[in-house]
Design a protein around this motif. Structure first.
Motif, PDB file in Angstrom:
ATOM      1  N   ALA A  16      -3.066 -11.576  60.372  1.00  0.00           N
ATOM      2  CA  ALA A  16      -3.207 -11.524  59.105  1.00  0.00           C
ATOM      3  C   ALA A  16      -4.492 -13.338  59.577  1.00  0.00           C
ATOM      4  CB  ALA A  16      -2.404 -11.890  58.549  1.00  0.00           C
ATOM      5  N   ALA A  17      -6.028 -12.363  59.226  1.00  0.00           N
ATOM      6  CA  ALA A  17      -7.204 -14.342  59.491  1.00  0.00           C
ATOM      7  C   ALA A  17      -6.834 -14.738  58.108  1.00  0.00           C
ATOM      8  CB  ALA A  17      -8.280 -13.669  60.192  1.00  0.00           C
ATOM      9  N   SER A  18      -7.213 -16.527  58.051  1.00  0.00           N
ATOM     10  CA  SER A  18      -7.834 -16.995  57.077  1.00  0.00           C
ATOM     11  C   SER A  18      -8.976 -17.691  58.142  1.00  0.00           C
ATOM     12  CB  SER A  18      -6.717 -17.677  56.327  1.00  0.00           C
ATOM     13  OG  SER A  18      -5.943 -18.593  57.194  1.00  0.00           O
ATOM     14  N   GLY A  19      -9.024 -18.481  56.690  1.00  0.00           N
ATOM     15  CA  GLY A  19     -10.689 -19.048  57.190  1.00  0.00           C
ATOM     16  C   GLY A  19     -11.613 -18.563  57.091  1.00  0.00           C
ATOM     17  N   ARG A  20     -12.168 -16.999  58.625  1.00  0.00           N
ATOM     18  CA  ARG A  20     -13.264 -16.792  58.051  1.00  0.00           C
ATOM     19  C   ARG A  20     -12.734 -15.571  58.862  1.00  0.00           C
ATOM     20  NH1 ARG A  20     -16.983 -19.747  62.393  1.00  0.00           N
ATOM     21  NH2 ARG A  20     -16.468 -20.961  60.254  1.00  0.00           N
ATOM     22  N   PRO A  21     -13.591 -14.019  58.356  1.00  0.00           N
ATOM     23  CA  PRO A  21     -13.386 -12.747  59.025  1.00  0.00           C
ATOM     24  C   PRO A  21     -13.342 -12.372  60.632  1.00  0.00           C
ATOM     25  CG  PRO A  21     -15.309 -12.947  57.965  1.00  0.00           C
ATOM     26  CD  PRO A  21     -14.767 -14.635  57.842  1.00  0.00           C
ATOM     27  N   PHE A  22     -12.771 -11.724  60.957  1.00  0.00           N
ATOM     28  CA  PHE A  22     -13.268 -11.302  62.838  1.00  0.00           C
ATOM     29  C   PHE A  22     -14.147 -11.178  63.261  1.00  0.00           C
ATOM     30  CE2 PHE A  22      -8.667 -12.503  63.027  1.00  0.00           C
ATOM     31  CZ  PHE A  22      -7.420 -11.277  62.579  1.00  0.00           C
ATOM     32  N   SER A  23     -15.068 -10.743  62.395  1.00  0.00           N
ATOM     33  CA  SER A  23     -16.450 -10.292  62.347  1.00  0.00           C
ATOM     34  C   SER A  23     -17.076 -10.306  63.453  1.00  0.00           C
ATOM     35  CB  SER A  23     -17.677  -9.684  61.431  1.00  0.00           C
ATOM     36  OG  SER A  23     -17.883 -11.273  61.004  1.00  0.00           O
ATOM     37  N   ASN A  24     -17.236 -11.730  64.318  1.00  0.00           N
ATOM     38  CA  ASN A  24     -17.527 -12.044  65.628  1.00  0.00           C
ATOM     39  C   ASN A  24     -16.631 -12.693  66.599  1.00  0.00           C
ATOM     40  OD1 ASN A  24     -20.124 -10.879  64.453  1.00  0.00           O
ATOM     41  ND2 ASN A  24     -20.365 -12.898  63.465  1.00  0.00           N
ATOM     42  N   TYR A  25     -15.447 -12.227  66.723  1.00  0.00           N
ATOM     43  CA  TYR A  25     -14.234 -12.690  67.022  1.00  0.00           C
ATOM     44  C   TYR A  25     -13.718 -11.480  68.031  1.00  0.00           C
ATOM     45  CZ  TYR A  25     -13.780 -17.289  65.092  1.00  0.00           C
ATOM     46  OH  TYR A  25     -14.158 -18.786  63.945  1.00  0.00           O
ATOM     47  N   ALA A  26     -13.439 -11.669  69.564  1.00  0.00           N
ATOM     48  CA  ALA A  26     -12.494 -11.127  70.256  1.00  0.00           C
ATOM     49  C   ALA A  26     -11.114 -11.592  70.029  1.00  0.00           C
ATOM     50  CB  ALA A  26     -13.204 -11.297  72.190  1.00  0.00           C
ATOM     51  N   MET A  27     -10.408 -10.387  70.015  1.00  0.00           N
ATOM     52  CA  MET A  27      -8.598 -10.205  69.278  1.00  0.00           C
ATOM     53  C   MET A  27      -7.843 -10.034  70.885  1.00  0.00           C
ATOM     54  SD  MET A  27      -9.288 -11.891  66.192  1.00  0.00           S
ATOM     55  CE  MET A  27      -7.823 -12.323  66.177  1.00  0.00           C
ATOM     56  N   ALA A  28      -6.511  -9.937  70.951  1.00  0.00           N
ATOM     57  CA  ALA A  28      -5.943  -9.713  71.450  1.00  0.00           C
ATOM     58  C   ALA A  28      -4.796 -10.121  71.302  1.00  0.00           C
ATOM     59  CB  ALA A  28      -6.001 -10.378  73.067  1.00  0.00           C
ATOM     60  N   TRP A  29      -3.560  -9.132  71.620  1.00  0.00           N
ATOM     61  CA  TRP A  29      -2.229  -9.198  71.153  1.00  0.00           C
ATOM     62  C   TRP A  29      -1.763  -9.424  72.878  1.00  0.00           C
ATOM     63  CZ3 TRP A  29       0.614  -9.426  66.748  1.00  0.00           C
ATOM     64  CH2 TRP A  29       0.405  -8.739  65.624  1.00  0.00           C
ATOM     65  N   PHE A  30      -0.672 -11.077  72.914  1.00  0.00           N
ATOM     66  CA  PHE A  30      -0.274 -11.252  74.132  1.00  0.00           C
ATOM     67  C   PHE A  30       1.340 -11.070  73.962  1.00  0.00           C
ATOM     68  CE2 PHE A  30      -3.412 -13.695  76.911  1.00  0.00           C
ATOM     69  CZ  PHE A  30      -4.663 -13.720  76.329  1.00  0.00           C
TER      70      PHE A  30
ATOM     71  N   PRO B 123     -11.763 -10.219  76.545  1.00  0.00           N
ATOM     72  CA  PRO B 123     -12.076 -11.282  77.644  1.00  0.00           C
ATOM     73  C   PRO B 123     -10.337 -10.805  77.969  1.00  0.00           C
ATOM     74  CG  PRO B 123     -12.704 -11.913  75.251  1.00  0.00           C
ATOM     75  CD  PRO B 123     -12.543 -11.035  76.170  1.00  0.00           C
ATOM     76  N   THR B 124      -9.680 -11.475  79.497  1.00  0.00           N
ATOM     77  CA  THR B 124      -8.714 -11.515  79.379  1.00  0.00           C
ATOM     78  C   THR B 124      -7.678 -12.131  79.726  1.00  0.00           C
ATOM     79  OG1 THR B 124      -9.542 -10.250  82.060  1.00  0.00           O
ATOM     80  CG2 THR B 124      -9.006  -8.794  80.569  1.00  0.00           C
ATOM     81  N   ASN B 125      -8.505 -13.144  80.026  1.00  0.00           N
ATOM     82  CA  ASN B 125      -7.819 -15.094  80.025  1.00  0.00           C
ATOM     83  C   ASN B 125      -7.071 -15.375  79.659  1.00  0.00           C
ATOM     84  OD1 ASN B 125      -8.878 -14.728  83.109  1.00  0.00           O
ATOM     85  ND2 ASN B 125     -10.685 -15.058  82.104  1.00  0.00           N
ATOM     86  N   PHE B 126      -6.101 -15.852  79.585  1.00  0.00           N
ATOM     87  CA  PHE B 126      -5.686 -16.725  78.542  1.00  0.00           C
ATOM     88  C   PHE B 126      -6.439 -17.368  77.772  1.00  0.00           C
ATOM     89  CE2 PHE B 126      -1.352 -18.114  76.362  1.00  0.00           C
ATOM     90  CZ  PHE B 126      -1.736 -19.945  76.616  1.00  0.00           C
ATOM     91  N   GLY B 127      -6.748 -18.418  78.970  1.00  0.00           N
ATOM     92  CA  GLY B 127      -7.876 -19.721  78.181  1.00  0.00           C
ATOM     93  C   GLY B 127      -9.023 -19.460  77.424  1.00  0.00           C
ATOM     94  N   ALA B 128      -9.073 -18.030  77.545  1.00  0.00           N
ATOM     95  CA  ALA B 128     -10.214 -17.599  76.513  1.00  0.00           C
ATOM     96  C   ALA B 128     -10.387 -17.876  75.107  1.00  0.00           C
ATOM     97  CB  ALA B 128     -10.606 -16.367  77.291  1.00  0.00           C
TER      98      ALA B 128
END
Length: 126
Positions: free
Chosen positions: A23-37, A107-112
């Motif tokens: 769950a996101a708070s603060g702002r929607p995910f709409s312009n974010y790349a999202m990932a599960w590590f 993005p596939t890099n941890f640092g991204a």
């Protein structure tokens, strides 16, 4: 700023399923790349699934292809990881992450990824 909170982890038998939520708070995910590590004891954090900032391109690690599915809700406030046919080697702490990078692929890099949740434990018993 975006704050991420994971839930849905737990103990499951091999072959079972779990659905993780972020769950996101603060702002929607709409312009974010999202990932599960995920990170297993004694191992490095590894990317399991991700989608690009426009949600067009998806990435799955070979180890989870065909078993895990990343998705988000229409309101773009929650990201999910549906995990099926779980194996003991899937045992790890799972982290949700967000990236502001606007690349063609996910993005596939941890640092991204600049935003992280606190993690949720998934344990798969044999």
């Amino acid at each position: 700023q975006v704050q991420l909170t994971e839930s849905g982890g737990g103990l499951v038998q091999a072959g079972g399923s779990l659905r993780l939520s972020c769950a996101a708070s603060g702002r929607p995910f709409s312009n974010y790349a999202m990932a599960w590590f995920r990170q297993a004891p004694g191992k490095e954090r590894e990317l399991t699934a991700a989608y690009s900032w426009n949600a067009v391109n998806l990435y799955y690690a070979d180890s989870v292809k065909g078993r895990f599915t990343i998705s988000r809700d229409n309101a773009k406030t929650t990201v999910y990881l549906q995990m099926n046919s779980l194996k003991p080697e899937d045992t790890a702490v799972y982290y949700c992450a967000a990236s502001t990078l606007r690349t063609v692929g996910a993005p596939t890099n941890f640092g991204a990824y600049g935003y992280w949740g606190q993690g949720t434990q998934v344990t798969v018993s044999s």
